[in-house]
Design a protein around this motif. Structure first.
Motif, PDB file in Angstrom:
ATOM      1  N   ILE A 175      36.044  33.870  34.421  1.00  0.00           N
ATOM      2  CA  ILE A 175      35.423  33.373  35.795  1.00  0.00           C
ATOM      3  C   ILE A 175      34.472  34.492  35.907  1.00  0.00           C
ATOM      4  O   ILE A 175      34.909  35.484  36.528  1.00  0.00           O
ATOM      5  N   GLY A 176      33.259  34.441  35.320  1.00  0.00           N
ATOM      6  CA  GLY A 176      32.351  35.731  35.457  1.00  0.00           C
ATOM      7  C   GLY A 176      33.061  36.687  34.539  1.00  0.00           C
ATOM      8  O   GLY A 176      33.327  36.476  33.231  1.00  0.00           O
ATOM      9  N   TRP A 177      33.123  37.978  35.060  1.00  0.00           N
ATOM     10  CA  TRP A 177      33.673  38.991  34.367  1.00  0.00           C
ATOM     11  C   TRP A 177      35.342  38.982  34.556  1.00  0.00           C
ATOM     12  O   TRP A 177      36.049  39.677  33.799  1.00  0.00           O
ATOM     13  N   ARG A 178      35.764  38.005  35.380  1.00  0.00           N
ATOM     14  CA  ARG A 178      37.396  38.054  35.797  1.00  0.00           C
ATOM     15  C   ARG A 178      38.125  37.160  34.675  1.00  0.00           C
ATOM     16  O   ARG A 178      37.271  36.298  34.108  1.00  0.00           O
ATOM     17  N   VAL A 179      39.440  37.546  34.662  1.00  0.00           N
ATOM     18  CA  VAL A 179      40.117  36.416  33.924  1.00  0.00           C
ATOM     19  C   VAL A 179      41.508  36.211  34.568  1.00  0.00           C
ATOM     20  O   VAL A 179      42.063  36.879  35.208  1.00  0.00           O
ATOM     21  N   VAL A 180      41.630  34.805  34.541  1.00  0.00           N
ATOM     22  CA  VAL A 180      43.126  34.437  35.083  1.00  0.00           C
ATOM     23  C   VAL A 180      43.667  33.522  33.844  1.00  0.00           C
ATOM     24  O   VAL A 180      43.368  32.920  33.424  1.00  0.00           O
ATOM     25  N   ALA A 181      45.104  34.283  33.763  1.00  0.00           N
ATOM     26  CA  ALA A 181      45.984  33.697  32.980  1.00  0.00           C
ATOM     27  C   ALA A 181      46.815  32.563  33.229  1.00  0.00           C
ATOM     28  O   ALA A 181      47.497  32.833  34.530  1.00  0.00           O
ATOM     29  N   HIS A 182      47.381  31.812  32.730  1.00  0.00           N
ATOM     30  CA  HIS A 182      48.259  30.949  33.021  1.00  0.00           C
ATOM     31  C   HIS A 182      49.782  30.999  32.245  1.00  0.00           C
ATOM     32  O   HIS A 182      49.522  30.720  30.918  1.00  0.00           O
ATOM     33  N   ALA A 183      50.677  31.436  33.092  1.00  0.00           N
ATOM     34  CA  ALA A 183      51.903  31.751  32.177  1.00  0.00           C
ATOM     35  C   ALA A 183      53.221  31.102  33.115  1.00  0.00           C
ATOM     36  O   ALA A 183      53.418  31.509  33.965  1.00  0.00           O
ATOM     37  N   GLY A 184      53.484  29.891  32.477  1.00  0.00           N
ATOM     38  CA  GLY A 184      54.521  29.145  33.083  1.00  0.00           C
ATOM     39  C   GLY A 184      54.092  28.570  34.440  1.00  0.00           C
ATOM     40  O   GLY A 184      52.978  27.881  34.367  1.00  0.00           O
ATOM     41  N   ILE A 185      54.683  28.730  35.462  1.00  0.00           N
ATOM     42  CA  ILE A 185      54.046  28.260  36.809  1.00  0.00           C
ATOM     43  C   ILE A 185      53.286  29.097  37.579  1.00  0.00           C
ATOM     44  O   ILE A 185      52.759  28.840  38.496  1.00  0.00           O
ATOM     45  N   PHE A 186      53.018  30.215  36.974  1.00  0.00           N
ATOM     46  CA  PHE A 186      52.505  31.549  37.606  1.00  0.00           C
ATOM     47  C   PHE A 186      51.050  31.466  36.944  1.00  0.00           C
ATOM     48  O   PHE A 186      50.836  31.303  35.928  1.00  0.00           O
ATOM     49  N   PHE A 187      50.020  32.232  37.649  1.00  0.00           N
ATOM     50  CA  PHE A 187      48.745  32.718  37.177  1.00  0.00           C
ATOM     51  C   PHE A 187      48.819  34.264  37.555  1.00  0.00           C
ATOM     52  O   PHE A 187      49.295  34.722  38.228  1.00  0.00           O
ATOM     53  N   VAL A 188      48.244  34.880  36.391  1.00  0.00           N
ATOM     54  CA  VAL A 188      48.157  36.328  36.396  1.00  0.00           C
ATOM     55  C   VAL A 188      46.714  36.725  36.358  1.00  0.00           C
ATOM     56  O   VAL A 188      45.901  36.255  35.678  1.00  0.00           O
ATOM     57  N   GLU A 189      46.429  37.935  37.479  1.00  0.00           N
ATOM     58  CA  GLU A 189      45.006  38.136  37.310  1.00  0.00           C
ATOM     59  C   GLU A 189      45.031  39.779  37.739  1.00  0.00           C
ATOM     60  O   GLU A 189      45.867  40.186  38.486  1.00  0.00           O
ATOM     61  N   PRO A 190      44.318  40.388  36.890  1.00  0.00           N
ATOM     62  CA  PRO A 190      44.086  41.979  37.464  1.00  0.00           C
ATOM     63  C   PRO A 190      43.369  41.887  38.912  1.00  0.00           C
ATOM     64  O   PRO A 190      42.546  41.421  39.126  1.00  0.00           O
ATOM     65  N   VAL A 191      44.025  43.026  39.598  1.00  0.00           N
ATOM     66  CA  VAL A 191      43.487  43.240  40.797  1.00  0.00           C
ATOM     67  C   VAL A 191      43.073  44.567  41.031  1.00  0.00           C
ATOM     68  O   VAL A 191      43.602  45.678  40.508  1.00  0.00           O
ATOM     69  N   GLY A 192      42.031  45.001  41.717  1.00  0.00           N
ATOM     70  CA  GLY A 192      41.830  46.276  42.119  1.00  0.00           C
ATOM     71  C   GLY A 192      41.978  46.834  43.669  1.00  0.00           C
ATOM     72  O   GLY A 192      42.816  46.311  44.224  1.00  0.00           O
ATOM     73  N   TRP A 193      41.516  48.009  43.816  1.00  0.00           N
ATOM     74  CA  TRP A 193      42.031  48.376  45.028  1.00  0.00           C
ATOM     75  C   TRP A 193      41.249  48.127  46.238  1.00  0.00           C
ATOM     76  O   TRP A 193      41.650  48.171  47.488  1.00  0.00           O
ATOM     77  N   THR A 194      39.988  47.392  46.197  1.00  0.00           N
ATOM     78  CA  THR A 194      39.326  46.911  47.217  1.00  0.00           C
ATOM     79  C   THR A 194      39.095  45.319  47.211  1.00  0.00           C
ATOM     80  O   THR A 194      39.306  44.850  46.114  1.00  0.00           O
ATOM     81  N   THR A 195      38.448  44.665  48.301  1.00  0.00           N
ATOM     82  CA  THR A 195      38.064  43.276  48.099  1.00  0.00           C
ATOM     83  C   THR A 195      37.005  42.979  47.406  1.00  0.00           C
ATOM     84  O   THR A 195      37.152  42.032  46.770  1.00  0.00           O
TER      85      THR A 195
END
Length: 92
Positions: free
Chosen positions: A24-44
């Motif tokens: 999604i743009g430069w971001r990545v969202v992974a699907h693992a089982g029933i969860f989604f995993v994404e990297p997060v930073g220190w700010t919004t």
């Protein structure tokens, strides 16, 4: 590690485990089982060059209950993509 590096790390772990992910743009969202995993930073309002806080698990991508830092309240954070995917798969 920057958020852009974390996205590449997450993509690599997904490829090794044959899991799905979405760019999604430069971001990545992974699907693992029933969860989604994404990297997060220190700010919004993070950019690709911002430092990484960790990889956060969530059950629904659209549920954006966040605190003032932009983190999903009550969601676990792992330090590496491997740990996050291991946790997501074990909890599923």
């Amino acid at each position: 590690m920057t958020l852009e590096d974390a996205c590449y790390s997450l993509k690599l772990e997904c490829a090794l485990r044959e899991l799905g992910f979405v760019d999604i743009g430069w971001r990545v969202v992974a699907h693992a089982g029933i969860f989604f995993v994404e990297p997060v930073g220190w700010t919004t309002a993070c950019t690709a060059a911002d430092p990484l806080l960790g990889f956060q698990l969530q059950r629904h991508v659209m549920a954006k209950e966040t605190n003032k830092r932009g983190l999903h309240v009550g969601r676990p954070i792992a330090q590496t993509a491997k740990q996050a995917l291991d946790l997501a798969i074990s909890l599923s």
